[in-house]
Scaffold this motif. Structure first.
Motif: not given
Length: 380
Positions: A278-292
Motif C-alpha cells: 500500500s501507499a499513502n498520499l500527503t495533503g490537508g484535512r479536506w483532501f483526506h476527507i474527500l479521499s475517504g
C-alpha cells in the motif's frame, strides 16, 4: 517470483504483530462520541451538498449555477462513496448500533451493488492484497498492473483501458465480480454469472433512471442542463475515485507477492504485506476527507474496520513501527504518486516489461518511515 521485500525473522514479525494489535485495540477502546459526531456531520454535509447541487442544476441555464451545481453534486457523490459508503461497509461504525450505518445493510450512490462490493473488496481484496493471481484488484481484470502478470497483445491498450476505466469507474467496479478475464479465457461462461448480472442490472438501472431520467424530467425545460450536470458530476466522482484508489495500490515502491509467499503466512506476515503493498498520499484535512481517508491507505489496510478519520492520528505510530522494523513507509503527494501510476500503466503495456527485476525500493521521500510526511485483516 523472487521475494522483493525485507526478510524479517519470525520473531520480528511476531513482535510487529503484537505492536500493531495493541495499537488497534487501544484505538478501538477509545471510540465514542466524537467518532459518532464526525460521521453524522459528514452525512449531513453530504446531503446538504446533494440538495444544493441538484437545486442549482435546476436553474442550470445560468452558467454560474450550472458550474456550482456540478461542483456541489460531485462533492456529494465523492463523500457518499469515499468517506461514507466505503468506510461504513467496512464495519467502521457497526459499534454505534445505528441501523442506517449497519455495514451489512448499507447501500450507496453508485452502480455497484453493495453486497457484491462487500465480498470482492472487503474479503477478496483485503485478504489477498497484492497477491498476483488472487487479488483481482490488480488491474480489475482489465489492466496489466504487475510485471508478474503475463503480457498479452491486448495489453498494448493499457493506457486506453485505464482512461476508460477512470471515466466509467463506477461501472468498472460494478462489473468486477463478473470476472471478465476468466470469461475471456474460457474458464467460465457469462451465463455462470447470471445472478450477479441481474443484481448489477437492478442497481445500475436505478442509478441511470435517477440521474438521467427522473431528475432531468423534473426539471422540465431545464432537462438538458440537469442531464449534462449529472453526467459531469458522475464523471468527476469516477475520475477522483480512480486516482485515489490507484495511488493507494500501484505507485512506485509498492510490492506484489506470489501465492507461494503467502501459503504459510502468519498474522505478522500479513501485516507486512499490507504495509508494503500500500501507499499513502500527503495533503490537508479536506483532501483526506474527500479521499475517504484512503490517502492513509497503509493504515486502512492494516485496520480496515477502524473509523477512517482516525488513520491520520495513528499514522505517526505506524511510521515508528515501520522504522523499528526496517520497513519503508511509502508516502507522497497526489501528483507524484499518480504520475508514477501513469508511467507504470504505460510501461506495462509493452512486452519487454516482464520485469527481470522489480523495483524494490520505495520512492525517495519514503525510504525511511521517520522521513515520511505524517499523515485486520479484521477485513470484513
Amino acid at each position: 517470483m523472487p521475494s522483493t521485500h525485507p526478510d524479517l525473522s519470525p520473531h520480528q514479525t511476531e513482535a510487529l504483530a503484537l505492536e500493531l494489535d495493541e495499537l488497534r485495540g487501544r484505538t478501538m477502546a477509545d471510540l465514542g462520541g466524537r467518532d459518532a459526531e464526525y460521521i453524522r456531520r459528514v452525512i449531513k454535509t453530504q446531503r446538504g451538498l446533494e440538495v444544493a447541487g441538484r437545486g442549482m442544476l435546476f436553474v442550470g441555464f445560468l452558467p454560474p449555477a450550472w458550474l456550482g451545481g456540478v461542483a456541489a453534486l460531485s462533492l456529494s457523490k465523492i463523500l457518499d462513496n469515499m468517506e461514507i459508503g466505503h468506510n461504513v461497509m467496512h464495519g467502521q461504525y457497526d459499534w454505534m448500533k445505528d441501523p442506517s450505518l449497519d455495514s451489512r445493510r448499507f447501500e450507496w450512490d453508485t452502480a455497484c451493488p453493495a453486497e457484491q462490493w462487500r465480498y470482492s473488496h472487503n474479503y477478496v481484496h483485503h485478504t489477498h492484497t497484492n497477491v498476483v493471481g488472487m487479488d483481482r484488484d490488480l488491474g480489475y481484470g482489465i489492466l496489466r498492473m504487475s510485471e508478474d502478470q503475463p503480457w498479452r497483445v491486448r495489453d498494448l491498450g493499457n493506457p486506453i483501458y485505464a482512461t476508460l476505466l477512470a471515466l466509467l469507474f463506477q461501472w468498472g467496479v460494478a462489473a468486477h465480480d463478473l470476472e471478465v478475464e476468466r470469461i475471456e479465457a474460457g474458464e467460465i461462461k457469462l451465463s455462470d454469472k447470471r445472478e450477479i448480472l441481474q443484481a448489477i442490472w437492478r442497481k445500475g438501472r436505478r442509478q441511470v433512471l435517477k440521474d438521467y431520467v427522473a431528475f432531468p424530467v423534473l426539471a422540465g425545460p431545464g432537462a438538458p442542463f440537469v442531464l449534462t450536470g449529472n453526467l459531469s458530476a458522475n464523471a468527476l466522482r469516477n475520475v477522483w475515485s480512480f486516482m485515489i484508489i490507484f495511488c493507494g495500490h500501484f505507485p512506485d515502491g509498492t510490492h506484489e507477492f506470489s501465492e507461494a509467499e503467502v501459503q504459510r503466512e502468519t498474522r505478522g506476515d500479513w501485516y507486512v504485506r499490507q504495509m508494503l503493498g500500500s501507499a499513502n498520499l500527503t495533503g490537508g484535512r479536506w483532501f483526506h476527507i474527500l479521499s475517504g481517508n484512503l490517502s492513509h491507505q497503509i493504515e486502512h489496510h492494516l485496520f480496515p474496520d477502524l473509523p477512517a478519520h482516525r488513520y491520520g492520528e495513528i499514522a505517526v505510530e505506524v511510521r515508528e513501527i515501520c522504522a523499528r522494523h526496517g520497513l519503508a513507509y511509502n508516502a507522497g503527494s497526489l501528483p507524484k504518486q499518480f504520475g508514477s501510476v501513469v508511467k507504470k500503466i504505460c510501461r506495462l503495456a509493452l512486452p519487454w516489461s516482464t520485469g527481470e527485476k522489480r523495483a524494490d525500493a520505495a520512492p525517495a521521500d519514503s525510504e525511511a518511515c521517520a522521513a515520511a510526511e505524517p499523515e485486520l485483516a479484521q477485513a470484513a
